[in-house]
Design a protein around this motif. Sequence first.
Motif, PDB file in Angstrom:
ATOM      1  N   SER A 278      57.369   9.299 -59.147  1.00  0.00           N
ATOM      2  CA  SER A 278      56.274   8.502 -58.962  1.00  0.00           C
ATOM      3  C   SER A 278      55.728   7.719 -58.139  1.00  0.00           C
ATOM      4  N   LEU A 279      56.715   8.820 -56.895  1.00  0.00           N
ATOM      5  CA  LEU A 279      56.284   9.154 -55.195  1.00  0.00           C
ATOM      6  C   LEU A 279      54.726   9.727 -54.564  1.00  0.00           C
ATOM      7  N   LYS A 280      54.424  10.601 -55.872  1.00  0.00           N
ATOM      8  CA  LYS A 280      53.118  11.250 -55.602  1.00  0.00           C
ATOM      9  C   LYS A 280      52.365  10.846 -55.181  1.00  0.00           C
ATOM     10  N   ASN A 281      51.822   9.193 -54.935  1.00  0.00           N
ATOM     11  CA  ASN A 281      51.084   9.115 -53.934  1.00  0.00           C
ATOM     12  C   ASN A 281      51.248   8.840 -52.440  1.00  0.00           C
ATOM     13  N   LEU A 282      52.575   9.522 -52.508  1.00  0.00           N
ATOM     14  CA  LEU A 282      53.131   9.185 -50.752  1.00  0.00           C
ATOM     15  C   LEU A 282      53.485  10.491 -50.126  1.00  0.00           C
ATOM     16  N   GLN A 283      53.064  11.956 -50.767  1.00  0.00           N
ATOM     17  CA  GLN A 283      53.374  12.586 -50.007  1.00  0.00           C
ATOM     18  C   GLN A 283      52.130  13.018 -48.710  1.00  0.00           C
ATOM     19  N   PRO A 284      52.605  13.959 -48.486  1.00  0.00           N
ATOM     20  CA  PRO A 284      52.005  14.674 -47.296  1.00  0.00           C
ATOM     21  C   PRO A 284      50.531  15.655 -47.398  1.00  0.00           C
ATOM     22  N   VAL A 285      49.250  16.073 -46.894  1.00  0.00           N
ATOM     23  CA  VAL A 285      48.408  16.436 -47.477  1.00  0.00           C
ATOM     24  C   VAL A 285      49.749  18.102 -47.146  1.00  0.00           C
ATOM     25  N   GLN A 286      49.113  19.019 -47.968  1.00  0.00           N
ATOM     26  CA  GLN A 286      50.186  20.276 -47.182  1.00  0.00           C
ATOM     27  C   GLN A 286      48.607  21.016 -46.985  1.00  0.00           C
ATOM     28  N   PRO A 287      49.177  22.089 -45.921  1.00  0.00           N
ATOM     29  CA  PRO A 287      47.907  22.040 -44.483  1.00  0.00           C
ATOM     30  C   PRO A 287      47.352  23.314 -44.891  1.00  0.00           C
ATOM     31  N   GLY A 288      46.495  23.662 -44.949  1.00  0.00           N
ATOM     32  CA  GLY A 288      45.814  25.330 -45.143  1.00  0.00           C
ATOM     33  C   GLY A 288      44.333  25.117 -44.930  1.00  0.00           C
ATOM     34  N   ARG A 289      43.917  26.636 -45.392  1.00  0.00           N
ATOM     35  CA  ARG A 289      42.170  25.920 -44.788  1.00  0.00           C
ATOM     36  C   ARG A 289      41.811  27.050 -46.493  1.00  0.00           C
ATOM     37  N   TYR A 290      40.317  26.222 -46.238  1.00  0.00           N
ATOM     38  CA  TYR A 290      39.535  26.066 -47.618  1.00  0.00           C
ATOM     39  C   TYR A 290      38.284  27.062 -46.680  1.00  0.00           C
ATOM     40  N   VAL A 291      37.992  28.439 -48.013  1.00  0.00           N
ATOM     41  CA  VAL A 291      37.693  29.308 -47.712  1.00  0.00           C
ATOM     42  C   VAL A 291      36.428  29.587 -49.135  1.00  0.00           C
ATOM     43  N   ILE A 292      35.013  29.331 -49.336  1.00  0.00           N
ATOM     44  CA  ILE A 292      34.421  29.222 -50.773  1.00  0.00           C
ATOM     45  C   ILE A 292      33.880  31.121 -50.272  1.00  0.00           C
ATOM     46  N   LYS A 293      34.281  31.036 -51.570  1.00  0.00           N
ATOM     47  CA  LYS A 293      33.703  32.905 -51.810  1.00  0.00           C
ATOM     48  C   LYS A 293      32.685  32.377 -53.408  1.00  0.00           C
ATOM     49  N   ASP A 294      31.614  33.450 -53.294  1.00  0.00           N
ATOM     50  CA  ASP A 294      31.041  32.871 -55.108  1.00  0.00           C
ATOM     51  C   ASP A 294      31.396  31.965 -55.292  1.00  0.00           C
ATOM     52  N   ASN A 295      31.032  30.677 -54.663  1.00  0.00           N
ATOM     53  CA  ASN A 295      31.215  29.463 -55.656  1.00  0.00           C
ATOM     54  C   ASN A 295      31.934  29.127 -56.125  1.00  0.00           C
ATOM     55  N   VAL A 296      33.813  29.270 -55.288  1.00  0.00           N
ATOM     56  CA  VAL A 296      35.033  29.428 -56.106  1.00  0.00           C
ATOM     57  C   VAL A 296      35.708  29.148 -54.346  1.00  0.00           C
ATOM     58  N   ILE A 297      36.465  28.119 -54.766  1.00  0.00           N
ATOM     59  CA  ILE A 297      37.152  27.279 -53.594  1.00  0.00           C
ATOM     60  C   ILE A 297      38.822  28.053 -53.862  1.00  0.00           C
ATOM     61  N   ILE A 298      39.009  28.645 -51.990  1.00  0.00           N
ATOM     62  CA  ILE A 298      40.481  29.391 -51.686  1.00  0.00           C
ATOM     63  C   ILE A 298      40.922  29.463 -51.100  1.00  0.00           C
ATOM     64  N   PHE A 299      41.812  28.186 -51.292  1.00  0.00           N
ATOM     65  CA  PHE A 299      42.670  27.740 -50.942  1.00  0.00           C
ATOM     66  C   PHE A 299      44.088  28.395 -50.317  1.00  0.00           C
ATOM     67  N   THR A 300      44.574  29.209 -48.789  1.00  0.00           N
ATOM     68  CA  THR A 300      45.184  28.898 -48.378  1.00  0.00           C
ATOM     69  C   THR A 300      46.289  28.565 -47.755  1.00  0.00           C
ATOM     70  N   PRO A 301      47.536  27.912 -47.851  1.00  0.00           N
ATOM     71  CA  PRO A 301      48.366  27.102 -47.242  1.00  0.00           C
ATOM     72  C   PRO A 301      48.791  27.687 -45.872  1.00  0.00           C
ATOM     73  N   ASP A 302      49.152  27.424 -44.990  1.00  0.00           N
ATOM     74  CA  ASP A 302      49.662  27.555 -44.119  1.00  0.00           C
ATOM     75  C   ASP A 302      51.355  27.281 -43.903  1.00  0.00           C
ATOM     76  N   THR A 303      51.941  27.259 -44.579  1.00  0.00           N
ATOM     77  CA  THR A 303      53.647  27.942 -45.355  1.00  0.00           C
ATOM     78  C   THR A 303      52.936  28.323 -46.618  1.00  0.00           C
ATOM     79  N   ALA A 304      53.763  29.426 -46.940  1.00  0.00           N
ATOM     80  CA  ALA A 304      53.732  30.237 -47.968  1.00  0.00           C
ATOM     81  C   ALA A 304      54.214  29.743 -48.932  1.00  0.00           C
ATOM     82  N   PHE A 305      53.585  29.103 -50.516  1.00  0.00           N
ATOM     83  CA  PHE A 305      54.012  28.460 -52.224  1.00  0.00           C
ATOM     84  C   PHE A 305      55.582  29.197 -52.003  1.00  0.00           C
ATOM     85  N   ASN A 306      56.099  28.320 -51.905  1.00  0.00           N
ATOM     86  CA  ASN A 306      57.846  28.442 -52.615  1.00  0.00           C
ATOM     87  C   ASN A 306      57.604  28.050 -54.445  1.00  0.00           C
ATOM     88  N   THR A 307      58.286  29.586 -54.348  1.00  0.00           N
ATOM     89  CA  THR A 307      58.417  29.949 -55.829  1.00  0.00           C
ATOM     90  C   THR A 307      59.069  28.483 -56.555  1.00  0.00           C
TER      91      THR A 307
END
Length: 141
Positions: free
Chosen positions: A73-102
């Motif tokens: 229920s607190l989803k709307n209060l979460q900060p954005v995961q910082p990272g970099r967005y790149v476009i490649k062949d009309n596909v967006i690739i998001f790479t976070p600044d810190t790796a995704f935790n398993t």
Amino acid sequence: MKKLFPLLLPLMFLFGCTGTSTQTPITIKTVNNGKALQVTGFDPAIINDIGRDSSAKAWETLMAVYRMPADTSLKNLQPVQPGRYVIKDNVIIFTPDTAFNTQQTYFFRYYNFEAGSTLTDLIRSHSKPGTLHYTDLIFKQ
């Protein structure tokens, strides 16, 4: 003919307001051994237009990645995961600044600024004019 006009007018309105959507569904998946998120399905013209702005804030206004809190229920209060967005062949690739935790669940939120823009959209969704429409897609690494 004058007697038929009042009957035809509501039908013309209904058929004029309904539209068929051929929009590709938005899909996400982790790539690069879970180090990045691939997003497909957005209109290439829109993606390329956003891509002209190199700041992450431009991307975050339309789409962003967040950590899923334990209390959803607190989803709307979460900060954005910082990272970099790149476009490649009309596909967006998001790479976070810190790796995704398993062990962590994340969600990708994208806004549809066109939803609710017509009278029939508002009636179907029971929305108020000016409200933002978004979709959350949940993922884990």
